[in-house]
Motif scaffolding. Structure first.
Motif, PDB file in Angstrom:
ATOM      1  N   VAL A  38       0.893  -1.154   0.000  1.00  0.00           N
ATOM      2  CA  VAL A  38       0.000   0.000   0.000  1.00  0.00           C
ATOM      3  C   VAL A  38       0.928   1.200   0.000  1.00  0.00           C
ATOM      4  N   THR A  39       0.702   2.126  -0.931  1.00  0.00           N
ATOM      5  CA  THR A  39       1.614   3.243  -1.109  1.00  0.00           C
ATOM      6  C   THR A  39       0.856   4.564  -1.211  1.00  0.00           C
ATOM      7  N   THR A  40       1.562   5.631  -1.075  1.00  0.00           N
ATOM      8  CA  THR A  40       0.953   6.944  -1.266  1.00  0.00           C
ATOM      9  C   THR A  40       0.798   7.198  -2.764  1.00  0.00           C
ATOM     10  N   PRO A  41      -0.183   7.999  -3.154  1.00  0.00           N
ATOM     11  CA  PRO A  41      -0.422   8.202  -4.587  1.00  0.00           C
ATOM     12  C   PRO A  41       0.540   9.183  -5.252  1.00  0.00           C
ATOM     13  N   ASP A  42       1.413   9.802  -4.496  1.00  0.00           N
ATOM     14  CA  ASP A  42       2.278  10.831  -5.062  1.00  0.00           C
ATOM     15  C   ASP A  42       3.664  10.326  -5.466  1.00  0.00           C
ATOM     16  N   ILE A  43       3.842   9.013  -5.599  1.00  0.00           N
ATOM     17  CA  ILE A  43       5.152   8.488  -5.991  1.00  0.00           C
ATOM     18  C   ILE A  43       5.074   7.896  -7.393  1.00  0.00           C
ATOM     19  N   ASN A  44       6.212   7.735  -8.003  1.00  0.00           N
ATOM     20  CA  ASN A  44       6.320   7.123  -9.322  1.00  0.00           C
ATOM     21  C   ASN A  44       6.415   5.609  -9.112  1.00  0.00           C
ATOM     22  N   ILE A  45       5.320   4.907  -9.375  1.00  0.00           N
ATOM     23  CA  ILE A  45       5.239   3.476  -9.079  1.00  0.00           C
ATOM     24  C   ILE A  45       6.317   2.669  -9.810  1.00  0.00           C
ATOM     25  N   PRO A  46       6.514   2.836 -11.130  1.00  0.00           N
ATOM     26  CA  PRO A  46       7.542   2.016 -11.794  1.00  0.00           C
ATOM     27  C   PRO A  46       8.952   2.234 -11.223  1.00  0.00           C
TER      28      PRO A  46
END
Length: 177
Positions: free
Chosen positions: A129-137
């Motif tokens: 579960v991550t914050t939406p403000d990061i670059n996932i790839p």
């Protein structure tokens, strides 16, 4: 299957074998011994014992059925042979190490790791579960590299694959007071 279940299985199998032997004897034309046994079980005062045994055997059957269908995870370990002997590292320990490495990554709020042994080494499955403000790839690639390097450095086994699954985004708004 543990020793308790093996004991139940032995008793259950032995009893069912005897029951089917009695049925086979009855069908083969030897009804007298089977009928005598049946009449002996139907004596007054023994009905409670018969019902109790029947209940116990039904419970044993249900227990064995449940034990047979439940998914039992094998407790595996990674084995290293050294000059002084074997070193074993359990797969749950590698899972814990993976979770610790990933939880230190910026933007990751929760992580669950699952490690399985494969012929090429181990495979690590990460659910995050991550914050939406990061670059996932980019973050996922960093996580994969860090997990692979940490496991190799600490445990000494090669990681064949690290799969990352983003289950959800953590988007809690700060409270205003």
């Amino acid at each position: 299957m543990g020793p308790f279940d093996r004991g139940i299985l032995a008793i259950y199998t032995f009893t069912l074998t005897l029951l089917f032997l009695a049925l086979a004897a009855y069908l083969a034309g030897w009804p007298e011994p089977v009928q005598e046994l049946w009449q002996e079980m139907q004596l007054p005062g023994q009905e409670e014992i018969t019902w109790a045994l029947l209940g116990v055997y039904v419970l044993m059957g249900v227990r064995l059925l449940w034990s047979g269908f439940k998914g039992e995870r094998k407790k595996q370990a990674i084995v290293h042979e050294g000059n002084l002997g074997q070193v074993r590292v359990s797969l749950p320990a590698v899972e814990s190490l993976s979770e610790k490495v990933v939880s230190a990554v910026q933007g990751v709020k929760e992580v669950r790791a699952r490690v399985e042994a494969v012929p090429q080494g181990i495979a690590v499955n990460l659910r995050i579960v991550t914050t939406p403000d990061i670059n996932i790839p980019r973050v996922a690639e960093d996580m994969q590299r860090q997990v692979k390097e940490s496991i190799y450095d600490i445990v000494g086994i090669s990681v064949h694959e690290v799969r990352v699954t983003v289950e959800s985004f953590f988007a809690r708004k700060p409270r205003v007071e």
